[in-house]
Design a protein around this motif. Structure first.
Motif, short mmCIF file in Angstrom:
data_model
loop_
_atom_site.label_atom_id
_atom_site.label_comp_id
_atom_site.label_asym_id
_atom_site.label_seq_id
_atom_site.Cartn_x
_atom_site.Cartn_y
_atom_site.Cartn_z
N SER A 184 41.45 33.85 -37.84
CA SER A 184 40.03 33.55 -38.32
C SER A 184 39.88 34.14 -39.71
O SER A 184 40.85 34.67 -40.44
CB SER A 184 38.97 34.37 -37.18
OG SER A 184 39.21 35.69 -37.42
N GLY A 185 38.46 34.04 -39.98
CA GLY A 185 38.48 34.53 -41.26
C GLY A 185 38.95 35.85 -41.75
O GLY A 185 39.24 36.27 -42.88
N THR A 186 38.99 36.70 -40.93
CA THR A 186 39.16 38.16 -40.99
C THR A 186 40.68 38.15 -41.44
O THR A 186 41.11 39.13 -42.15
CB THR A 186 38.79 38.97 -39.84
OG1 THR A 186 37.58 38.94 -39.39
CG2 THR A 186 39.25 40.61 -39.94
N PHE A 246 29.68 42.66 -43.84
CA PHE A 246 31.10 42.04 -44.09
C PHE A 246 31.57 42.64 -45.28
O PHE A 246 32.92 42.67 -45.43
CB PHE A 246 30.90 40.42 -44.23
CG PHE A 246 30.69 39.94 -42.40
CD1 PHE A 246 31.72 39.97 -41.81
CD2 PHE A 246 29.54 39.59 -42.41
CE1 PHE A 246 31.59 39.42 -40.50
CE2 PHE A 246 29.34 38.86 -40.95
CZ PHE A 246 30.28 38.97 -40.09
N VAL A 280 31.84 40.44 -51.06
CA VAL A 280 31.69 39.18 -50.37
C VAL A 280 30.71 38.26 -51.29
O VAL A 280 29.73 38.72 -52.01
CB VAL A 280 30.94 39.49 -49.09
CG1 VAL A 280 30.25 38.37 -48.10
CG2 VAL A 280 31.71 40.42 -48.17
N VAL A 306 28.46 35.19 -49.75
CA VAL A 306 27.28 35.42 -48.87
C VAL A 306 27.47 36.35 -47.86
O VAL A 306 28.46 36.17 -46.99
CB VAL A 306 27.06 33.92 -48.37
CG1 VAL A 306 26.05 33.87 -47.45
CG2 VAL A 306 26.58 32.97 -49.44
N THR A 362 26.60 37.18 -44.61
CA THR A 362 26.27 36.57 -43.40
C THR A 362 25.47 37.47 -42.78
O THR A 362 24.57 36.97 -41.97
CB THR A 362 27.59 36.21 -42.45
OG1 THR A 362 28.42 35.88 -43.26
CG2 THR A 362 26.97 35.09 -41.65
N ASP A 402 35.44 37.37 -50.74
CA ASP A 402 35.35 36.80 -49.48
C ASP A 402 34.19 35.77 -49.45
O ASP A 402 32.96 35.90 -49.70
CB ASP A 402 34.66 38.00 -48.52
CG ASP A 402 34.40 37.52 -47.04
OD1 ASP A 402 34.24 36.28 -46.90
OD2 ASP A 402 34.32 38.51 -46.20
N VAL A 430 33.98 33.35 -46.90
CA VAL A 430 34.10 33.03 -45.60
C VAL A 430 32.73 32.22 -45.30
O VAL A 430 32.60 31.08 -44.72
CB VAL A 430 33.98 34.10 -44.56
CG1 VAL A 430 33.55 33.73 -43.07
CG2 VAL A 430 35.58 34.63 -44.66
N SER A 431 31.64 32.78 -45.76
CA SER A 431 30.18 32.06 -45.37
C SER A 431 29.80 30.96 -46.51
O SER A 431 28.66 30.36 -46.21
CB SER A 431 29.15 32.95 -45.11
OG SER A 431 29.05 33.34 -43.55
N CYS A 461 37.39 30.29 -44.44
CA CYS A 461 37.93 29.85 -43.12
C CYS A 461 37.53 28.59 -42.77
O CYS A 461 36.53 27.85 -43.34
CB CYS A 461 37.72 30.92 -42.25
SG CYS A 461 35.87 31.16 -41.85
N GLN A 517 35.44 27.51 -39.83
CA GLN A 517 34.41 27.09 -38.94
C GLN A 517 33.11 27.17 -39.16
O GLN A 517 32.11 26.97 -38.63
CB GLN A 517 34.64 27.99 -37.87
CG GLN A 517 34.16 29.41 -37.88
CD GLN A 517 35.17 30.34 -38.41
OE1 GLN A 517 36.36 30.03 -39.02
NE2 GLN A 517 34.90 31.80 -38.35
N LYS A 518 33.00 27.38 -40.61
CA LYS A 518 31.48 27.55 -41.29
C LYS A 518 31.09 26.26 -42.03
O LYS A 518 30.99 25.10 -41.72
CB LYS A 518 31.10 28.92 -41.93
CG LYS A 518 31.49 29.99 -40.80
CD LYS A 518 30.99 31.37 -41.48
CE LYS A 518 31.44 32.29 -40.63
NZ LYS A 518 30.22 33.19 -40.19
C1 LIG Z 1 31.44 36.91 -44.97
C2 LIG Z 1 32.17 36.99 -43.88
N1 LIG Z 1 33.38 37.48 -43.77
C3 LIG Z 1 34.31 37.65 -42.86
C4 LIG Z 1 33.98 37.08 -41.54
C5 LIG Z 1 35.01 37.25 -40.53
O1 LIG Z 1 35.13 35.91 -40.25
P1 LIG Z 1 35.77 35.67 -38.79
O2 LIG Z 1 34.74 36.05 -37.86
O3 LIG Z 1 36.04 34.14 -38.60
O4 LIG Z 1 36.98 36.29 -38.58
C6 LIG Z 1 32.90 36.51 -41.51
C7 LIG Z 1 32.27 36.14 -40.21
O5 LIG Z 1 31.18 35.78 -39.80
C8 LIG Z 1 31.64 36.49 -42.33
O6 LIG Z 1 30.52 35.83 -42.44
#
Ligand SMILES: Cc1ncc(COP(=O)(O)O)c(C=O)c1O
Length: 360
Positions: free
Chosen positions: A59-61, A86, A132, A134, A136, A162, A164-165, A185, A187-188
């Motif tokens: 996942s994103g992490t 995040f 980061v 956005v 989340t 980051d 991710v969002s 990642c 899934q968003k």
């Molecule tokens: C800004 C941000 N960074 C990192 C993550 C972690 O992503 P994941 O839950 O896919 O590991 C998230 C998850 O929502 C996120 O919103």
């Protein structure tokens, strides 16, 4: 109806794609799939042709931590911007890597001031600025990434992001804005199933990932890029998720990335406006409200958790806050194949729950 800030409901074409038969990850067919994804991701992120994309199964992490462990050496000086959960996780990851981290924090709904970033960067001369895009957990966005990146350059620092969002949903140009590395990642904003992530590395960052030492194999982007030269991944990848991601990227190309940014902005503004009329107020200040994630404070006396539960009974799924904000805010993802009718349906139900006149 799923309107959580990821994962999103899959488009029927993506669903069909993931049901393809598994193939060997040491085959020509796999190499073609991998390179198609890498090229489409480079395009989506606005990368230069020399930039490289390390595709990861996780996942994103995983992407965020691979970026940290592969680019930052223990003892490196890093300025971390923290304005939510995040950002906190990013800072903790830098600390666990052994970096010398200086953190600028901002309260929920705000982002660190440019002036403060400049003053601190001048003083500590960081090797990296990490943030980061956005957040989340609060629906708050860094709206001056381009300026922060310019500032970083002035002090010889590199920007680690980051996204991710934000990827696919908010304006983002890796090359034009001189971003050194971006983690995101599947899934968003890309609308693919969860389970894949990636780090985009600038030409300069590509050299640095092989200079860091002591990183676990699974987080080692140098190793990943060596395999990418052979059009392979170092470890067994989630091939079926890759089929899904490839199809989701095709859908993104068909819509156009700028059009998707515009759609996300238009729908989030519609949601901010309609909910303001029924007594909800945005958590983030107007200048740094995200479009990808809308965070709203319910009218006085209403608990966010109760509103989420009541909506669930109507089969509408949104999220409440994280940590201390759990009961104080609602979080709605403008991700996936959302349109005006989803927003209108959501607001109609929210209005009923808080007993306000329905919006016509
Ligand atoms: C800004 C941000 N960074 C990192 C993550 C972690 O992503 P994941 O839950 O896919 O590991 C998230 C998850 O929502 C996120 O919103």
């Amino acid at each position: 109806m799923i309107l959580v800030p990821g994962p999103v409901e899959l488009h029927p074409r993506v669903l069909k794609a993931i049901s393809e038969q598994v193939i060997s990850h040491r085959s020509e067919k796999f190499s073609e799939l991998l390179m198609e994804i890498v090229n489409d991701l480079s395009w989506a992120i606005g990368a230069e042709s020399e930039a490289k994309i390390a595709l990861l199964t996780g996942s994103g992490t995983l992407a965020v931590e691979s970026m940290v462990y592969s680019l930052v050496n223990p003892g490196d000086s890093v300025l971390a911007l923290e304005f939510g959960e995040f950002g906190k996780r990013l800072r903790e990851s830098l600390e666990s890597r052994g970096a010398n981290v200086f953190t600028i924090k901002a309260p929920p709904g705000r982002t660190p001031e440019a002036g403060e970033i400049e003053t601190i960067a001048k003083k500590i001369k960081p090797k990296y600025i990490a943030t980061v895009h956005v957040e989340t957990s609060t629906g708050t966005m860094i709206n001056n990434l381009k300026d922060i990146s310019k500032l970083a350059e002035e002090f010889g620092a590199k920007l680690l992001l980051d996204a991710v969002s934000s990827l696919g949903l908010e304006e983002l140009y890796m090359n034009k804005w001189s971003i050194n590395a971006i983690a995101s990642c599947s899934q968003k904003g890309l609308g693919a199933p969860p389970g894949l992530s990636f780090v985009a590395l600038s030409e300069e960052a590509v050299k640095r990932v092989c200079e860091t030492t002591g990183k676990p194999s699974y987080l080692d982007l140098c190793k990943n890029l060596k395999f990418l030269e052979k059009r392979e991944t170092p470890f067994t990848p989630a091939v079926n998720l890759m089929y899904g991601l490839a199809e989701a990227l095709k859908l993104l190309r068909e819509e156009g990335i700028e059009e998707r940014w515009r759609r996300t902005k238009r729908l989030s503004e519609l949601l901010y406006n309609m909910t303001e009329d029924i007594g909800f107020s945005p958590l983030a200040e107007e200048t740094n409200r995200a479009h990808a994630v809308v965070a709203l404070v319910p009218p006085n006396g209403f608990s966010a958790t109760e509103i989420v539960k009541a909506l669930r009974k109507k089969e509408i799924y949104i999220a409440s806050g994280m940590g201390d904000l759990k009961d104080r805010i609602l979080r709605i993802g403008i991700m996936g194949y959302v349109n005006e009718s989803h927003i209108e349906k959501l607001v109609k139900e929210m209005a009923e729950i808080v007993g306000r006149k329905k919006i016509e």
